[in-house]
Design a protein around this motif. Structure first.
Motif, PDB file in Angstrom:
ATOM      1  N   GLY A 216       0.815  -1.220   0.000  1.00  8.32           N
ATOM      2  CA  GLY A 216       0.000   0.000   0.000  1.00  8.32           C
ATOM      3  C   GLY A 216       0.847   1.267   0.000  1.00  8.32           C
ATOM      4  O   GLY A 216       0.484   2.262  -0.639  1.00  8.32           O
ATOM      5  N   VAL A 217       1.998   1.230   0.681  1.00  8.84           N
ATOM      6  CA  VAL A 217       2.869   2.418   0.718  1.00  8.84           C
ATOM      7  C   VAL A 217       3.306   2.783  -0.707  1.00  8.84           C
ATOM      8  O   VAL A 217       3.222   3.948  -1.123  1.00  8.84           O
ATOM      9  CB  VAL A 217       4.114   2.164   1.615  1.00  8.84           C
TER      10      VAL A 217
ATOM     11  N   SER B 172      -1.601   6.215   7.193  1.00  6.25           N
ATOM     12  CA  SER B 172      -1.297   6.489   8.604  1.00  6.25           C
ATOM     13  C   SER B 172       0.217   6.590   8.796  1.00  6.25           C
ATOM     14  O   SER B 172       0.714   7.506   9.463  1.00  6.25           O
ATOM     15  CB  SER B 172      -1.821   5.368   9.507  1.00  6.25           C
ATOM     16  N   ALA B 173       0.945   5.644   8.188  1.00  7.10           N
ATOM     17  CA  ALA B 173       2.410   5.641   8.324  1.00  7.10           C
ATOM     18  C   ALA B 173       3.014   6.898   7.707  1.00  7.10           C
ATOM     19  O   ALA B 173       3.978   7.458   8.240  1.00  7.10           O
ATOM     20  CB  ALA B 173       2.987   4.393   7.670  1.00  7.10           C
ATOM     21  N   LEU B 174       2.413   7.356   6.601  1.00 10.45           N
ATOM     22  CA  LEU B 174       2.945   8.562   5.936  1.00 10.45           C
ATOM     23  C   LEU B 174       2.811   9.808   6.827  1.00 10.45           C
ATOM     24  O   LEU B 174       3.545  10.772   6.657  1.00 10.45           O
ATOM     25  CB  LEU B 174       2.213   8.801   4.606  1.00 10.45           C
TER      26      LEU B 174
ATOM     27  N   PHE C 293      11.883   6.419   4.740  1.00  3.38           N
ATOM     28  CA  PHE C 293      11.097   5.480   3.938  1.00  3.38           C
ATOM     29  C   PHE C 293      11.006   4.119   4.628  1.00  3.38           C
ATOM     30  O   PHE C 293       9.946   3.495   4.664  1.00  3.38           O
ATOM     31  CB  PHE C 293      11.706   5.326   2.540  1.00  3.38           C
ATOM     32  N   ARG C 294      12.137   3.685   5.187  1.00  5.57           N
ATOM     33  CA  ARG C 294      12.130   2.387   5.876  1.00  5.57           C
ATOM     34  C   ARG C 294      11.166   2.413   7.064  1.00  5.57           C
ATOM     35  O   ARG C 294      10.419   1.462   7.292  1.00  5.57           O
ATOM     36  CB  ARG C 294      13.536   2.034   6.362  1.00  5.57           C
ATOM     37  N   ALA C 295      11.179   3.523   7.812  1.00  7.81           N
ATOM     38  CA  ALA C 295      10.268   3.645   8.956  1.00  7.81           C
ATOM     39  C   ALA C 295       8.821   3.588   8.484  1.00  7.81           C
ATOM     40  O   ALA C 295       7.958   3.007   9.160  1.00  7.81           O
ATOM     41  CB  ALA C 295      10.547   4.949   9.688  1.00  7.81           C
ATOM     42  N   CYS C 296       8.550   4.176   7.333  1.00  6.18           N
ATOM     43  CA  CYS C 296       7.193   4.194   6.780  1.00  6.18           C
ATOM     44  C   CYS C 296       6.714   2.763   6.504  1.00  6.18           C
ATOM     45  O   CYS C 296       5.581   2.392   6.854  1.00  6.18           O
ATOM     46  CB  CYS C 296       7.184   5.028   5.502  1.00  6.18           C
ATOM     47  N   ILE C 297       7.594   1.954   5.914  1.00  6.37           N
ATOM     48  CA  ILE C 297       7.243   0.569   5.601  1.00  6.37           C
ATOM     49  C   ILE C 297       6.973  -0.201   6.901  1.00  6.37           C
ATOM     50  O   ILE C 297       5.982  -0.930   7.019  1.00  6.37           O
ATOM     51  CB  ILE C 297       8.418  -0.102   4.829  1.00  6.37           C
TER      52      ILE C 297
ATOM     53  N   ILE D 141       4.561  14.591  -0.041  1.00  5.12           N
ATOM     54  CA  ILE D 141       4.367  13.649   1.078  1.00  5.12           C
ATOM     55  C   ILE D 141       5.349  12.484   1.023  1.00  5.12           C
ATOM     56  O   ILE D 141       5.288  11.583   1.851  1.00  5.12           O
ATOM     57  CB  ILE D 141       2.920  13.098   1.143  1.00  5.12           C
ATOM     58  N   PHE D 142       6.268  12.502   0.048  1.00  6.48           N
ATOM     59  CA  PHE D 142       7.178  11.357  -0.063  1.00  6.48           C
ATOM     60  C   PHE D 142       8.050  11.270   1.193  1.00  6.48           C
ATOM     61  O   PHE D 142       8.687  12.240   1.577  1.00  6.48           O
ATOM     62  CB  PHE D 142       8.062  11.493  -1.310  1.00  6.48           C
TER      63      PHE D 142
END
Lengths: 277, 250
Positions: free
Chosen positions: A30-31, A212-214, A220-224, B91-92
């Protein structure tokens, strides 16, 4: 009834295991989908899954056996969306809309002709995670491993095309191939998630953990990782809460994801206010 | 003997509506700093995109490092910086370090994994471009000038032989723009990197570039900036007043 008693049920164990694996998969994918503005592809492919499930039921293939029809059909549909976007000069949302409408139309036509399996087919609309069989758990675990290995292999390519497709091409990334890998992985996950939250709610499992993570991620790794954590936790919490309140599990999983999203927005707002102050 | 880096012969690119570029022939040698100028819609960005294989070539040919552009694969020899405003999704969630590290992918084979040495290379590049202190910040949180420095770091991290910049300063204030152009000139002089710069600013070309390519769907001029300013042909084409304005902005 306490936690140990709930966990002693076989159907709860199967639901927790398969549900967590599938939710983690959907959240991670989804990310990339949200960042590539393909959020609704899950919805489109879910409608195709509905049509392919109708075909499987017409062929008297039930439960795990229905995947024999659903998987190839949905994989082909995912590539069809990409080809429509490339060749027919359509925007992604229009291509998703076309494939989605065709998928659900096939499902409705077959349901109307078949009659007898209407009830089975309708159960796929809203999902029933508590009825997951042992075979389906094995399939979910196998596909989880396949998708995770592919994600690991293509991680930087996926990151590059999500950041900017033009720059990715000039870095030697084969963008068409990587886009095809992304939508095919999504197709696999959507077919698996159908039993979890149902066709109507699949896109929430792809979109809500990612958005939510965004809100909170600082890399980027933290987002995943955050998206995967939310996806997994929402399924575990959803199963327990729905068991205790006797409410539908799929809807409960979505509502818990929504709660996570609201909390993420709140925390982000607080951080912004603190930084300004 | 000059080493050919970029060469086109009677290059033409077009869409259904007709040609955007026609009959473009020029050669860029190693160490050149070429400024590509022309009015809006003159085909400047299309030329750069055709060289990079991002838009198809209708006729003629284009070569990068001696290879045809349509099957070019030595991407590690190129650094590319497109217009920043088109580039960034606000937002990236990538940090500055993660963004710059993406520039190293062109040197990697499948599966493209980054090593500890790659991370050190990223840190060195961030340091050289003065963005080391913001390496943990998200790219979307930076100012336009900072973003452009980070994207330049991304374009330079693979130590390219050719740097292609497509209107890189469109979103920058005059002071930041000036610093940015000095940085590019330094990269060209100190590292010997060949530069292709698309810009509206002829003053920059007069100040830093060794050659100028003037486009208006066709190539109207290719040569040294002083030659352009003293060319009677250009004088009759643009009129003496316009030519004087273009040549004395710097």
């Amino acid at each position: 009834m306490n936690l140990i008693e709930i966990l002693s049920y076989g159907f709860i164990q199967r639901a927790l295991l398969a549900g967590t694996l599938i939710a983690v998969l959907c959240s991670v994918l989804g990310v990339f989908l949200v960042l590539r503005r393909l959020s609704l592809i899950g919805d489109g492919l879910a409608h195709v899954t509905f049509g392919s499930t109708a075909i499987a039921l017409a062929l008297q293939l039930y439960s795990a056996a229905s995947l024999l029809v659903s998987l190839p059909v949905v994989l082909l549909a995912s590539l069809g969306i990409l080809k429509l976007t490339e060749k027919a000069r359509l925007n992604g949302d229009a291509a998703i809309g076309i494939v989605s409408a065709v998928g659900i139309s096939i499902g409705i036509m077959l349901a109307s002709v078949g009659g007898g399996y209407n009830v089975d087919l309708l159960s796929y609309l809203f999902g029933n995670i508590l009825s997951i069989s042992y075979e389906e758990v094995i399939i979910a675990a196998g596909l989880f491993c396949v998708v995770m290995v592919l994600l690991w292999l293509f991680f930087h390519d996926l990151l590059a095309i999500s950041f900017n497709e033009e720059l990715a091409r000039v870095s030697g990334v084969r963008t068409n191939l990587i886009s095809a890998v992304l939508v095919m992985l999504t197709a696999l996950s959507v077919v698996l998630a159908m039993k979890l939250v149902g066709i109507m709610l699949i896109s929430s499992l792809l979109i809500l953990p990612a958005v939510s993570a965004l809100q909170l991620a600082r890399s980027f790794r933290a987002c995943i990782v955050l998206a995967a954590l939310q996806g997994g936790c929402s399924v575990v919490a959803g199963i327990f809460v729905s068991f205790l309140t006797n409410l539908p599990t799929s809807a409960m999983i979505v509502m818990i994801n929504l709660l996570f999203f609201c909390c993420s927005c709140g925390v982000r707002r607080l951080i912004t206010i603190r930084n300004i102050g | 003997m000059p080493v050919e880096i970029v060469a086109t012969e009677r290059l033409a690119c077009g869409y259904r509506e007709g040609y955007v570029l026609e009959d473009i022939s020029f050669t860029v040698n190693a160490g050149d700093y070429v400024g590509i100028v022309g009015p809006n819609g003159s085909g400047k960005s299309t030329l750069v995109q055709a060289l990079l294989g991002l838009v198809p070539i209708s006729s003629g040919s284009a070569r990068l490092f001696g290879s045809r552009c349509d099957n070019f694969s030595q991407w590690g020899r190129i650094g590319y910086l497109p217009q920043s405003l088109h580039l960034l999704n606000p937002i990236f969630p990538a940090t500055v370090a993660e963004t710059v590290a993406l520039g190293l992918l062109s040197l990697k084979r499948f599966p493209r994994r980054l090593t500890r040495q790659d991370r050190e290379t990223v840190e060195t590049t961030l340091d050289v471009l003065g963005v080391y202190d913001i390496r943990s910040k998200l790219i979307g949180e930076l100012s336009g000038g900072q973003q452009q420095r980070v994207l330049l770091a991304r374009a330079l991290v693979n130590d390219p032989e050719l740097l292609i910049l497509d209107e890189p300063t469109a979103a920058l204030d005059p002071e930041t723009r000036e610093r940015f152009y000095h940085m590019i000139a330094d990269v060209n002089r100190s590292r010997g990197v060949t530069v292709l710069l698309v810009t509206h600013d002829t003053g920059v070309i007069g100040q830093h570039a060794s050659k100028m390519l003037y486009l208006d769907k066709r190539m109207l001029f290719y040569g040294g900036f002083d030659d352009f300013c003293h060319s009677p042909e250009m004088s009759s084409l643009f009129g003496e007043h316009s030519q004087h304005l273009m040549c004395h902005r710097h």
